[in-house]
Design a protein around this motif. Structure first.
Motif, mmCIF file in Angstrom:
data_model
loop_
_atom_site.group_PDB
_atom_site.id
_atom_site.type_symbol
_atom_site.label_atom_id
_atom_site.label_comp_id
_atom_site.label_asym_id
_atom_site.label_seq_id
_atom_site.Cartn_x
_atom_site.Cartn_y
_atom_site.Cartn_z
ATOM 1 N N UNK A 80 -8.686 0.931 3.887
ATOM 2 C CA UNK A 80 -8.594 0.961 2.426
ATOM 3 C C UNK A 80 -8.055 2.296 1.913
ATOM 4 N N UNK A 81 -7.871 3.249 2.819
ATOM 5 C CA UNK A 81 -7.310 4.534 2.402
ATOM 6 C C UNK A 81 -5.922 4.786 2.961
ATOM 7 N N UNK A 82 -5.571 4.106 4.037
ATOM 8 C CA UNK A 82 -4.257 4.353 4.635
ATOM 9 C C UNK A 82 -3.167 3.772 3.739
ATOM 10 N N UNK A 83 -2.202 4.616 3.385
ATOM 11 C CA UNK A 83 -1.112 4.159 2.530
ATOM 12 C C UNK A 83 0.128 3.814 3.356
ATOM 13 N N UNK A 84 0.032 3.946 4.656
ATOM 14 C CA UNK A 84 1.186 3.621 5.502
ATOM 15 C C UNK A 84 2.313 4.626 5.416
ATOM 16 N N UNK A 85 2.005 5.841 4.972
ATOM 17 C CA UNK A 85 3.070 6.825 4.726
ATOM 18 C C UNK A 85 3.822 7.220 5.986
ATOM 19 N N UNK A 86 3.170 7.169 7.129
ATOM 20 C CA UNK A 86 3.853 7.475 8.379
ATOM 21 C C UNK A 86 3.757 8.927 8.829
ATOM 22 N N UNK B 11 -1.863 -4.348 3.319
ATOM 23 C CA UNK B 11 -2.692 -3.258 3.847
ATOM 24 C C UNK B 11 -2.001 -2.683 5.071
ATOM 25 N N UNK B 12 -2.341 -1.466 5.421
ATOM 26 C CA UNK B 12 -1.724 -0.818 6.580
ATOM 27 C C UNK B 12 -2.776 -0.456 7.611
ATOM 28 N N UNK B 13 -2.428 -0.715 8.864
ATOM 29 C CA UNK B 13 -3.372 -0.495 9.953
ATOM 30 C C UNK B 13 -2.744 0.428 11.016
ATOM 31 N N UNK C 134 -4.271 11.129 3.381
ATOM 32 C CA UNK C 134 -5.222 10.248 2.710
ATOM 33 C C UNK C 134 -6.617 10.343 3.291
#
Ligand code: SF4
Ligand code: SF4
Lengths: 268, 666
Positions: free
Chosen positions: A17-23, A84-86, A209
């Protein structure tokens, strides 16, 4: 299956729920671990040089991403759709599927801390371990690690570049663990009882994040100890019984369901 | 997602049960690659003392405060700077790769002048006299284009420009500019609007992709993280209004699909409910603002214009009213959207600002003065300066329309489209090789100042552009009061009150104050807020991801493997749309299409994504470079070239919201 127990069990709790997938974690991992950029030409691979360029960087099966961020979708139509991002490092399984299949013991789980090792000079590139890992956390060096001219002037001192033909994977930035233990010894502290934050892998450290919490799952003074027990915590494909040391958290039920979708039997 | 039963079966088939006991000291073995694997072309590690040096990395728009990691005095990576109020230990994906960019063979290796179609080396001394001569001959017909939003470097350049009698200091189009023109221009305020995300309990991101590409992304992510402690109850609600479920949408509490060109209307639709609930703002035009809202932005009208239901804007207004510290954050280059957002913040009593830091070069422009001129309006009015200088910007790539100038000087650090077009390329020292600073990156909640000193010795024949201009100024008899940029920086740090030292830089953290605007901008909004859309088949919803790059910085070396196949696939850019749109235009997943609009075309692969507003196509900015290294050149197409530029009614701002394209199957 018998499972080795360790006094120290390094683990992550990743809050989806906090990962924005920014990389940023993926880039940090590549820099820390000397994963070479995907150059097009390989002048040293004589056969390849005659045939074709190296793979495209977006060929995800041929590139190395020890840390890989997956995109999840709740599968609904507009406007009910959610995303969502995992982030997926190596799960450092308590009961690793990769270890028993390695014919040359190039990978093992026997060091205090419970990190699954990968000894590159031993690896013969048979890739049994890759087939065994259900998390696709292992990568094969299809190409030699080559940096564009000058970019290899100074590599990360953490780990030697691995040659073509070798399997590699996330090792929780193992050199950082070794360094933290040395530091503790220097400070007259117990290297087997590191304080929270003394050892942090590159991805967890850089994440803007704060999605990745890292620590000793067995140490009640480390945050991960409690977080892993949260009602929102889960592990990927829990039912396989591999006992990953990486936990995930999400308040969203659909995310938790997809993390353990082996019952459903379909890909998302 | 790739976790499924099939992989499980592979496991049971391939797996042998049992544990092999071989105690191996694998740490010790790791670097003993002395056997067959040790080919001479595989680089060996060099060892030595490890150190971290604080620095500023000005690759991304707002800049990251980092530490440069070195071994034996040589840089190999970056890590976060925990002491920085800006980044608090985090780094964005561009600055995470900064050292690799510094060592990229695509760097401009020394000063070059164009001779015919090719470039030839020139000495710095000759370059200085050449620039001085060209400028003297230009008789004030000189323009300076800057992509640096935060640096005191802008004072050197704008002060110098004033010295040669020009006011054409032009900032690359940015969200900061829209906000500045809205607050300082339309609304009559002074200062820079601030967003105190850290202490807000309700954040409405109105088109601002705050966790991915808007403002100081790292600071935004940190504020989000602080209000969403892992395993505890969040202390703030975040909502995103946008046409695409960007990455920010993956973590917010709710996504409200709103077309980009309808954002101002949407915000005024929210203002309607706030005013109905008795909200008031002490501005001279409150009366006319209220009547405009009551007449034109009643729920039915808003729904008809942009498709957002009255019940949704009402519910949102209710949440804003219930919050103790709500904030609305606008995104994009529309001055109308920024004005509407600030008007809503005024109604909520939450409009805040930070004051500009004092200037150290008196003839220089203030930040708001710098932001006041619209570059594309200037271009499209047919400006043709005799000399144009370009700093930390790549207008030839990222402006939808071309700019013309008699003689172009590019201060590029790496070869890019603008450098290739230039007559003189004068490589600026890399961000770690020069003095530089970041004053109040747009989007922060408090006054912040970070200053960096050179931490890496240049290995190429480069020069800080600030020092170059100071030398040229001196040779032309223009006194800016300083001989070197190091002195400028020291004076700035002192004027700011930062604790600065020449070895490690410094920083300063101040506060915000509540903003005072004289008007809400009713007369402008009544003409500028209505959505304007082109006539093409679908509306473009361009988005940015730092991993792909920015306006100025192309995809970094380690990024290509990390870019999602929803952005770029097989070297072709991906156009995302929901199934309703795909059906309407007769395409499906993986269809190859051509998008045409603006000044060009782009080839794309269709990807169905139900997180895109019907009628819109989401496309990534930052691909399709024609000059650069192998990681960015020829990879995908340049979406800037298919945007349609228009001048926003009443504000005159250049916007490309509502750009449409036609779609043809390939
Ligand atoms: S750095 Fe953090 S927020 Fe970004 S992708 Fe990795 S885990 Fe997610
Ligand atoms: S722990 Fe280290 S090796 Fe593993 S994914 Fe994170 S950065 Fe990469």
């Amino acid at each position: 299956m018998h499972m080795k127990e360790f006094k120290i069990k390094w683990g992550m709790v990743i809050d989806i729920d906090k990962c924005t997938g920014c990389g940023a974690c993926m880039v940090a991992c590549q820099v820390e671990n000397n994963i070479a950029p995907m150059t097009k030409k390989d002048p040293y691979n004589y056969v390849q040089a005659l045939t074709k360029d190296r793979d495209d960087a977006d060929n995800k099966l041929r590139t190395l991403t020890w840390m890989n961020v997956y995109e999840l979708s709740n599968g609904k139509s507009f406007p009910e759709h959610e995303v969502a991002y995992l982030p997926r490092p190596c799960m450092q399984c308590g009961n690793p599927a990769c270890v028993p299949v390695c014919p040359v013991v190039a990978t093992d789980k026997n060091e205090e801390g419970g990190i699954v090792s990968q000894i590159y000079p031993r690896c013969i590139g048979c890739r049994y371990c890759m087939a065994a890992c259900p998390y696709h956390a292992r990568y094969f060096n299809w190409w030699d690690p080559l940096w564009p001219e000058g970019m290899d002037k100074q590599l990360s001192p953490a780990v030697s570049p691995r040659p073509r033909g070798v399997v590699e994977k996330c090792n929780f930035c193992h050199t950082r663990y070794a360094k933290a233990k040395d530091q503790a010894r220097e400070n007259g502290e117990d290297p087997m009882n590191l304080a929270e934050g003394a050892y942090v892998p590159a991805c967890a450290e850089i994440c803007p994040s704060g999605a990745i919490t890292f620590g000793d799952l067995n140490n009640p003074e480390h945050k991960v100890h409690e977080l892993a027990k949260s009602p929102h915590a889960f592990r990927l494909l829990e039912k396989l019984g591999l006992h990953p040391q990486v936990y995930y958290m999400s308040k969203r039920e659909w995310v938790r369901k997809q993390g353990d979708n082996y019952n459903a039997g379909d890909k998302h | 997602m790739g976790f499924d039963r099939r992989t499980f079966i592979q496991l049971s088939v391939g797996g042998t049960v049992g544990i092999l006991f071989t105690p191996v000291l694998w740490k010790a073995l790791d670097d003993v690659s002395i056997w067959t694997q040790n080919w001479p072309w595989i680089p060996r590690l060099k060892y030595g003392a490890l150190e971290d040096q604080p620095a500023v990395s000005k690759l991304c728009d707002s800049g990251c405060a980092v530490k440069v990691r070195k071994v034996a005095g040589s840089a190999f990576g970056t890590e976060g700077n925990e002491d920085s109020p800006l980044s608090k230990g985090g780094i964005c994906p561009i600055c995470a790769n900064a050292v690799q960019v510094m060592r990229n063979p695509n760097r401009v290796k020394g000063p070059m002048k164009k001779v015919g179609e090719a470039f030839e080396p020139i000495t710095w001394e000759d370059a200085k006299s050449m620039v001085a001569d060209k400028l003297a001959a230009a008789k004030g017909k000189v323009a300076f284009i800057s992509g640096d939003q935060t640096g005191t470097a802008n004072e050197v350049f704008s002060g110098f420009l004033a010295g040669i009698g020009s006011e054409d200091y032009l900032q690359m189009p940015c969200d900061m500019q829209a906000a500045s023109r809205a607050y300082n221009g339309v609304m009559g305020g002074t200062g820079q609007v601030a967003y105190d995300l850290e202490n807000s309990d309700f954040v409405l991101l109105a088109g601002a992709d705050a966790m991915e590409s808007w403002g100081p992304t790292v600071a935004n992510q940190k504020a989000f993280a602080a209000t969403h402690p892992t395993g505890e109850k969040p202390t703030a609600i975040y909502m995103l209004a946008s046409p695409v479920q960007t990455r920010t949408a993956s973590v917010v509490d709710a996504w409200i699909p709103v077309p980009e060109e309808g954002m101002a209307t949407f915000l005024l639709g929210v203002a309607y409910h706030l005013i109905r609930a008795g909200k008031y703002a002490g501005a001279a035009d409150f009366g006319s603002f209220r009547s405009m809202i009551m007449d034109a932005y009643a729920p039915g009208k808003v729904e008809a214009a942009i498709g957002v239901k009255g019940a949704d804007t009402a519910a949102l207004a209710k949440q804003l009213l219930a919050a103790s510290d709500p904030i609305v954050v606008p995104g994009g280059t529309s001055v109308a959207t920024a004005t509407a957002a600030f008007a809503v913040n005024m109604l909520l009593g939450s409009l805040r600002k930070v004051s500009e830091f004092p200037k150290v070069i008196q003839s220089a422009m203030s930040t708001s003065e710098r932001m006041s001129k619209d570059l594309l309006t200037w271009v499209n009015k047919g400006a043709a300066p005799a000399v144009a200088m370009v700093y930390e910007a790549n207008p030839a790539y990222s402006l939808p329309d071309d700019f013309k100038a008699g003689f172009v000087v590019s201060f590029a650090t790496e070869w890019d489209e603008t450098a290739a077009k230039a007559d003189l390329v004068l490589p600026n020292a890399f961000t770690f090789e020069r003095f530089d600073d970041m004053q109040n990156p747009y989007g922060i909640g408090k006054q912040t100042y970070s200053v960096g000193v050179p931490v890496c010795r240049p290995t190429l024949d480069v020069m800080a552009s600030t020092d170059f201009i100071l030398d040229v100024a001196a040779s032309m008899g223009i006194n800016l009061g300083f001989d070197s940029f190091a002195e400028v920086i020291a004076a700035k740090a002192e004027a700011v009150g930062a604790d600065f030292d020449e070895a490690s830089g410094g920083q300063y953290e101040g506060s915000y104050s509540s903003a005072r605007a004289s008007v809400l901008g009713a007369s402008v909004l009544s003409r500028a807020a209505a959505p304007v859309r082109g006539n093409g088949a679908v509306v473009l919803a361009p988005y940015s991801q730092l991993i792909v790059g920015s306006q100025n910085v192309a995809t970094t070396p380690n990024a290509p493997c990390v870019i999602s196949t929803n952005v770029l696939k097989g070297g072709t850019l991906v156009a995302m749309m929901c199934s309703a749109t795909a059906k309407k235009i007769g395409v499906s997943d993986e269809s190859k299409i051509k998008l045409s609009g603006g000044n060009g075309e782009a080839a794309a692969l269709v990807k169905i994504n139900e997180g895109v507003l019907p009628g819109a196509v989401a496309v990534p900015l930052g691909l399709g470079h024609t000059v650069g290294d192998e990681f960015s050149k020829g990879v995908g197409d340049n979406v800037y070239k298919i945007l349609t530029v228009r001048s926003e009614a009443a504000t005159g701002a250049t916007v490309w919201t509502g750009s449409t394209v036609n779609v043809a199957k390939m």
